[in-house]
Motif scaffolding. Sequence first.
Motif, PDB file in Angstrom:
ATOM      1  N   GLU A 170       0.923  -1.291  -0.074  1.00 22.37           N
ATOM      2  CA  GLU A 170       0.100  -0.163   0.205  1.00 22.37           C
ATOM      3  C   GLU A 170       1.055   1.069  -0.200  1.00 22.37           C
ATOM      4  N   ALA A 171       1.931   1.259   0.690  1.00 23.95           N
ATOM      5  CA  ALA A 171       2.928   2.295   0.900  1.00 23.95           C
ATOM      6  C   ALA A 171       3.683   2.876  -0.525  1.00 23.95           C
ATOM      7  N   GLN A 172       3.713   1.776  -1.464  1.00 28.73           N
ATOM      8  CA  GLN A 172       4.181   1.989  -2.738  1.00 28.73           C
ATOM      9  C   GLN A 172       3.158   2.342  -3.918  1.00 28.73           C
ATOM     10  N   LEU A 173       2.063   2.026  -3.727  1.00 27.92           N
ATOM     11  CA  LEU A 173       1.073   2.200  -4.942  1.00 27.92           C
ATOM     12  C   LEU A 173       0.321   3.469  -4.795  1.00 27.92           C
ATOM     13  N   SER A 174      -0.257   3.664  -6.086  1.00 31.95           N
ATOM     14  CA  SER A 174      -1.354   4.957  -6.232  1.00 31.95           C
ATOM     15  C   SER A 174      -2.570   4.314  -5.456  1.00 31.95           C
ATOM     16  N   ALA A 175      -3.458   5.277  -5.356  1.00 29.01           N
ATOM     17  CA  ALA A 175      -4.733   4.990  -4.849  1.00 29.01           C
ATOM     18  C   ALA A 175      -5.563   4.388  -5.870  1.00 29.01           C
ATOM     19  N   ALA A 176      -5.271   4.267  -7.006  1.00 29.98           N
ATOM     20  CA  ALA A 176      -6.265   3.184  -7.917  1.00 29.98           C
ATOM     21  C   ALA A 176      -5.871   1.816  -7.844  1.00 29.98           C
ATOM     22  N   ALA A 177      -4.166   1.547  -7.949  1.00 34.19           N
ATOM     23  CA  ALA A 177      -3.769   0.221  -7.829  1.00 34.19           C
ATOM     24  C   ALA A 177      -4.332  -0.343  -6.391  1.00 34.19           C
ATOM     25  N   SER A 178      -4.200   0.691  -5.360  1.00 30.80           N
ATOM     26  CA  SER A 178      -4.409   0.108  -3.996  1.00 30.80           C
ATOM     27  C   SER A 178      -5.909  -0.680  -3.839  1.00 30.80           C
ATOM     28  N   GLY A 179      -6.838   0.277  -4.607  1.00 27.49           N
ATOM     29  CA  GLY A 179      -8.133  -0.026  -4.854  1.00 27.49           C
ATOM     30  C   GLY A 179      -8.365  -1.312  -5.545  1.00 27.49           C
ATOM     31  N   GLN A 180      -7.579  -1.495  -6.516  1.00 22.99           N
ATOM     32  CA  GLN A 180      -7.689  -3.026  -7.243  1.00 22.99           C
ATOM     33  C   GLN A 180      -7.292  -4.010  -6.676  1.00 22.99           C
ATOM     34  N   MET A 181      -6.054  -3.901  -5.870  1.00 20.40           N
ATOM     35  CA  MET A 181      -5.581  -4.902  -4.644  1.00 20.40           C
ATOM     36  C   MET A 181      -6.746  -5.096  -3.570  1.00 20.40           C
ATOM     37  N   GLU A 182      -7.259  -4.140  -3.168  1.00 18.59           N
ATOM     38  CA  GLU A 182      -8.381  -4.378  -2.182  1.00 18.59           C
ATOM     39  C   GLU A 182      -9.567  -5.092  -2.753  1.00 18.59           C
ATOM     40  N   SER A 183      -9.793  -4.982  -3.797  1.00 25.15           N
ATOM     41  CA  SER A 183     -11.009  -5.598  -4.321  1.00 25.15           C
ATOM     42  C   SER A 183     -10.548  -7.034  -4.690  1.00 25.15           C
ATOM     43  N   ASP A 184      -9.254  -7.422  -5.073  1.00 23.93           N
ATOM     44  CA  ASP A 184      -8.760  -8.672  -5.174  1.00 23.93           C
ATOM     45  C   ASP A 184      -8.765  -9.586  -3.984  1.00 23.93           C
ATOM     46  N   ALA A 185      -8.398  -8.668  -2.960  1.00 25.35           N
ATOM     47  CA  ALA A 185      -8.082  -9.425  -1.500  1.00 25.35           C
ATOM     48  C   ALA A 185      -9.486  -9.591  -0.962  1.00 25.35           C
ATOM     49  N   ALA A 186     -10.471  -8.848  -1.231  1.00 22.81           N
ATOM     50  CA  ALA A 186     -11.730  -9.042  -0.842  1.00 22.81           C
ATOM     51  C   ALA A 186     -12.252 -10.550  -1.218  1.00 22.81           C
TER      52      ALA A 186
END
Length: 344
Positions: free
Chosen positions: A52-68
């Motif tokens: 999360e510390a390395q990514l943009s908000a857009a990429a973090s959002g994609q990873m949150e969706s994937d993690a869900a």
Amino acid sequence: MRRFALILLAFATTVLAVNLPCTPKGPKAAACSDASFAAATAALRKAFRQSEAQLSAAASGQMESDAAEWLAWTQRVCPAGKAECLTPLYRAEEKTIAEGMVRAGGMQFYPRTEYRTAPDPAHTAGEPEHLPGDPGYGVGEFAWPQVDRANERASRWNRAVRTRVAALKRGSAADGDAFEPSPLGGKHEWLSYRVAAANARLIEVTFTQSIFPYGAAHPATKKTQMNWWLPRGREVRAEDVFRPGSGWRPFLARVSYEQLVEMSRRKENPVRIFPEAESRPAAEKAALQTGHWTLLRDGLWVTFPAYSVAAGFYGEPTIFIRWGQLRPYLAAGLDPETLPVRVR
């Protein structure tokens, strides 16, 4: 069970923080009392926070969706929430996140994932059990890279990767050493990747696809390389590397096989290749396919598929040829000095 599901859904909204608490009175109390599961949870939490510390908000959002999606998938695969079932899933997810975050060529790569289950129409057993037994459904775990804050060239690569992976995610069946499209049910399938090299000109990614049909002795695995010219907006072709009509094909085929023979003769860790009648044609065929090439600044690497030139015990043998040996055959537009170096 319902409380367990609700907590998973609650975690999904802030999953990059990996708020996966273990409390003595919580619904995962039994799992959380297990030291291995607690350690796996902590490692996963750390991997998510670092990403999360390395990514943009857009990429973090994609990873949150994937993690869900992953959290919901763990409940389907481990409905009882037992530590012995959950721990390897958490460790595998931590590895996917940690190894998928790669900085190379001025670009930040991050992992996208998809997790699926599908009914197995042929399954007639009783109560499902966790893998490696037959649980009564097929399992798919897929990961692929994307570039964060992508410019126009990198965005084109992002789309090309998604197209490639979409074809792989349709499902495959291992028939001997061959992979053919098939439904997901009746097997466990993995798709992973490694960013091999990257710079402003070229991105090279190795995809590994493994399939374990239930009841098989071991998984079948194959690797394929995706080598992408960023300025040209397409994959590498043989004529980008070698000059047509130069005789590069017989030369590369011969040198590749000779190196395999040398590997079989070395004193330490020899690779016992198959008899020449079998290994030579297989080696020559693989050496001429761009999907088995890795183009690096110091030379060309050729990877031979498992079981093609040697027993599966030896994995996928790889040989290296310096550009100096290949110089008489190189395409005029190829400057090895502009190629990337291997990541890590």
